[in-house]
Design an enzyme around this catalytic site. Structure first.
Site, PDB file in Angstrom:
ATOM      1  N   GLY A  44      61.039  34.969  57.301  1.00  0.00           N
ATOM      2  CA  GLY A  44      61.400  36.021  57.845  1.00  0.00           C
ATOM      3  C   GLY A  44      62.130  35.695  59.040  1.00  0.00           C
ATOM      4  O   GLY A  44      62.377  34.530  59.218  1.00  0.00           O
ATOM      5  N   SER A  45      62.759  36.657  59.766  1.00  0.00           N
ATOM      6  CA  SER A  45      63.486  36.301  61.244  1.00  0.00           C
ATOM      7  C   SER A  45      62.864  35.203  61.982  1.00  0.00           C
ATOM      8  O   SER A  45      63.688  34.411  62.630  1.00  0.00           O
ATOM      9  CB  SER A  45      63.853  37.695  61.720  1.00  0.00           C
ATOM     10  OG  SER A  45      62.423  38.221  62.157  1.00  0.00           O
ATOM     11  N   GLU A  47      61.035  32.803  61.582  1.00  0.00           N
ATOM     12  CA  GLU A  47      61.117  31.278  60.786  1.00  0.00           C
ATOM     13  C   GLU A  47      62.336  30.728  60.745  1.00  0.00           C
ATOM     14  O   GLU A  47      62.373  29.391  60.497  1.00  0.00           O
ATOM     15  CB  GLU A  47      60.315  31.442  59.706  1.00  0.00           C
ATOM     16  CG  GLU A  47      58.882  31.851  59.363  1.00  0.00           C
ATOM     17  CD  GLU A  47      58.612  33.386  59.755  1.00  0.00           C
ATOM     18  OE1 GLU A  47      58.094  33.703  60.683  1.00  0.00           O
ATOM     19  OE2 GLU A  47      59.318  34.184  58.924  1.00  0.00           O
ATOM     20  N   GLU A  66      54.283  36.522  49.477  1.00  0.00           N
ATOM     21  CA  GLU A  66      53.430  35.726  50.463  1.00  0.00           C
ATOM     22  C   GLU A  66      52.197  35.065  49.508  1.00  0.00           C
ATOM     23  O   GLU A  66      51.689  33.956  49.700  1.00  0.00           O
ATOM     24  CB  GLU A  66      52.953  35.853  51.776  1.00  0.00           C
ATOM     25  CG  GLU A  66      54.245  36.104  52.511  1.00  0.00           C
ATOM     26  CD  GLU A  66      54.968  37.391  52.555  1.00  0.00           C
ATOM     27  OE1 GLU A  66      55.754  37.475  53.635  1.00  0.00           O
ATOM     28  OE2 GLU A  66      54.911  38.162  51.680  1.00  0.00           O
ATOM     29  N   HIS A  89      55.548  34.546  57.503  1.00  0.00           N
ATOM     30  CA  HIS A  89      56.264  35.340  58.587  1.00  0.00           C
ATOM     31  C   HIS A  89      55.111  36.357  59.200  1.00  0.00           C
ATOM     32  O   HIS A  89      54.879  37.261  58.672  1.00  0.00           O
ATOM     33  CB  HIS A  89      57.194  36.312  57.681  1.00  0.00           C
ATOM     34  CG  HIS A  89      58.002  37.298  58.791  1.00  0.00           C
ATOM     35  ND1 HIS A  89      58.581  36.859  59.956  1.00  0.00           N
ATOM     36  CD2 HIS A  89      58.379  38.648  58.640  1.00  0.00           C
ATOM     37  CE1 HIS A  89      59.062  37.885  60.476  1.00  0.00           C
ATOM     38  NE2 HIS A  89      59.005  39.019  59.786  1.00  0.00           N
ATOM     39  N   HIS A 296      26.143  36.337  41.443  1.00  0.00           N
ATOM     40  CA  HIS A 296      27.271  37.357  41.337  1.00  0.00           C
ATOM     41  C   HIS A 296      26.590  38.644  41.425  1.00  0.00           C
ATOM     42  O   HIS A 296      27.187  39.772  42.129  1.00  0.00           O
ATOM     43  CB  HIS A 296      28.041  37.444  40.173  1.00  0.00           C
ATOM     44  CG  HIS A 296      29.244  38.165  40.091  1.00  0.00           C
ATOM     45  ND1 HIS A 296      29.925  38.341  38.863  1.00  0.00           N
ATOM     46  CD2 HIS A 296      29.678  38.755  41.262  1.00  0.00           C
ATOM     47  CE1 HIS A 296      30.916  39.308  39.148  1.00  0.00           C
ATOM     48  NE2 HIS A 296      30.984  39.667  40.692  1.00  0.00           N
ATOM     49  N   GLY A 415      36.901  34.146  43.339  1.00  0.00           N
ATOM     50  CA  GLY A 415      36.806  35.526  42.324  1.00  0.00           C
ATOM     51  C   GLY A 415      38.017  36.341  42.673  1.00  0.00           C
ATOM     52  O   GLY A 415      38.296  37.333  41.981  1.00  0.00           O
TER      53      GLY A 415
END
Length: 541
Positions: A44-45, A47, A66, A89, A296, A415
């Site tokens: 993004g800007s 970075e 991402e 970003h 679980h 998971g």
């Protein structure tokens, strides 16, 4: 009344003649010192300043979302056994990535995540696309997070983040970096050697060794940390020394024992009562690199069979702390097992009964998942790497697609879906000499389908196999646990009309469909020999 003061000389910006390297230059040199030459990201800007004069000895791996970025980095880090470097970003990018950051946390994957931040001068004004609480956003699923107080502190923060990420138990960390920090001058910083593992306390490990020697019928429960820590061969030697039956721990993200070995018994389910039943008859349960145990669903009764003693060797003190009973040694699994092997040989014990052979899966009009797994096992190289995310097919996979070698199986310990397709890309980047097979359910594949584009752009010869049953089968099979009857409709679990061939070809991958069991062997052989990424859509019951 507050009185303004004139700035001190020491507060002034560095002069134009400051010959010190920039933060960007120091960080890139630091990464070289860590053996890192790959950056995973979706820029993004905030970075962009990192990529000014991007060095030729680095490569940038682009993911189209991402979650894909972090999934690729996870697979790459696990396969290289070094921390991956990720660039996201600001708040939006970290938010998109959180599902796979959570998975990296559960996988104990070392990862240095840098997140862009707006320039320091405008942070007081809540600027567009800034992160108001950058260090809090990824918690609690990072080991450490920081936004350095000064630009000059960025290299030190990244160095500390790397050392923390690599220390056991490993995991992701995050550094938030304002956009204008990258061009600021700072002092050089060299990579250091920092210990990443520790030996279990001899007194506690000695007690575990004594218990092993005294046991009549020991059983090992092997978890993901065995393979993560390079302890596969040592654990095999220890199991053979004690003639111990071996089970794979519930929900394990790696395989820590050869599944064709005479001592291998199978995979434990994530249910307390079933674990106790399967471990019945043993007087010592040794959880090796595993929680004791991962559940679980709600359960009742004892955690181990009556009359059995529980002991554990684990690299994570948090896991040791919540283990409900027994003795836990905390430290590196490989070092701990080597110390146990250094003890005098125990008395001989009879071997446990051999595991019953599975009946062959037979072809049918609509192929069964066991038949697909059996066929894949017959045609693949045993050294090929399986990256799996097909929850409803996992039992069939463990029964009919045995994992025979260390570092040839990866799945998620969390998971959370959306991991395996991009992780297969990361593993293939790290292991170009090995064939990588992405084995996915159709529901799982849709969480990060953009990974196919990255595979195509990188020309990685991955074979993606989609088990297409047109539903979230794991949820439908799980529903009776919560009171659903055979006639009750479970909303939101049908997946009609997905065309994976079109999705793959639209992103640059080759694709083939197979519904006839008579064609499956040849289709899989051809796909595994294909020089480009290819997706095989398999209709299953």
């Amino acid at each position: 009344m507050l009185q303004a003061t004139a700035p001190r000389a020491t507060d002034a910006a560095p002069s134009a003649t400051d010959l010190r390297p920039t933060v960007r230059e120091v960080v890139l040199d630091l990464l070289r010192g860590f053996g890192i030459d790959t950056i995973f990201g979706n820029p993004g800007s905030t970075e962009l300043p990192l990529f000014l004069d991007f060095p030729q000895d680095f490569r940038y791996i682009l993911g189209l979302q991402e979650a894909v970025v972090v999934g690729m980095a996870d697979g790459y880090a696990q396969a290289t056994q070094n921390a991956a470097f990720v660039n996201l970003h600001s708040a939006a990018g970290v938010g998109h990535a959180m599902g796979n950051i959570f998975t990296a946390h559960k996988n104990r994957t070392p990862m240095v995540i840098t997140a862009g931040q707006q320039a320091r001068s405008i942070l007081p004004f809540d600027p567009f696309l800034f992160s108001g609480q950058a260090t809090e956003l990824p918690k609690p699923y990072v080991k450490w997070s920081i936004e350095p107080a000064r630009a000059e502190d960025v290299p030190l923060a990244i160095a500390r983040a790397y050392y923390i990420a690599m220390q056991q138990p490993r995991g992701p960390v995050l550094v938030s970096i304002p956009a204008d920090d990258w061009s600021k001058p700072c002092e050089p910083l060299a990579a250091r050697t920092v210990s990443t593992e520790s030996r279990p306390e001899p007194r506690v490990l000695g007690a575990i060794g004594d218990a092993l020697d005294a046991a009549e019928r020991p059983v090992f429960v092997v978890g993901a940390a065995v393979d993560r820590d390079g302890a596969w061969d040592d654990v095999v030697a220890l199991a053979e020394r004690h003639n111990a039956a071996v089970w794979i721990a519930p929900m394990s993200g790696r395989c820590g024992f050869p599944q064709d070995h005479r001592l291998f018994m199978g995979l434990l389910p994530a249910m307390r009562e079933k674990i106790v039943a399967l471990l019945g008859g043993h007087d010592l349960v040794f959880a090796l690199g595993a929680a004791a145990f991962t559940y679980h669903v709600e359960g009742q009764g004892p955690h181990v069979p009556p009359g059995a003693q529980l002991v554990q060797l684990i690299e994570d003190p948090g896991t040791a702390a919540w283990t409900p009973e027994g003795t836990s040694a905390v430290g590196g699994v490989r070092l701990g097992v080597q110390d146990l092997l250094a003890r005098p040989a125990p008395r001989k014990r009879p071997a446990p009964p051999l595991r019953a052979a599975r009946p062959r899966a037979e072809p049918s009009a609509l192929m069964s998942v066991p038949y697909v797994m059996q066929t894949l096992a017959e045609v693949r190289d045993a050294l090929s790497i399986v990256v799996e995310e097909a929850p409803s097919s996992r039992a069939a996979m463990h029964a009919y697609l045995p994992i025979l070698h260390s570092e040839t199986f990866y799945t998620m310990c969390s998971g959370g879906l959306g991991y395996a397709m991009p992780a297969a890309v990361g593993v293939a980047l790290a292991r170009p000499e090995a064939k990588v097979i992405g084995l996915l359910g159709d529901g799982s594949a849709m969480y990060s389908i953009q990974a196919l584009w990255s595979a195509a752009q990188l020309q990685l010869p991955i074979t993606f196999i989609i088990l297409k049953n047109r539903r979230y089968a794991a949820l439908q099979e799980f529903a009776p646990t919560f009171g659903f009857g055979p006639e009750d409709k479970l909303e939101g679990t049908d997946l009609p009309d997905l065309d994976f061939l079109a999705l793959a070809r639209g992103q640059g991958c080759d694709a083939v469909h197979v519904a006839d069991a008579a064609q499956l062997h040849q289709v899989l052989r051809d796909a595994l020999a294909h020089p480009r990424p290819i997706l095989v859509e398999v209709d299953v019951a």
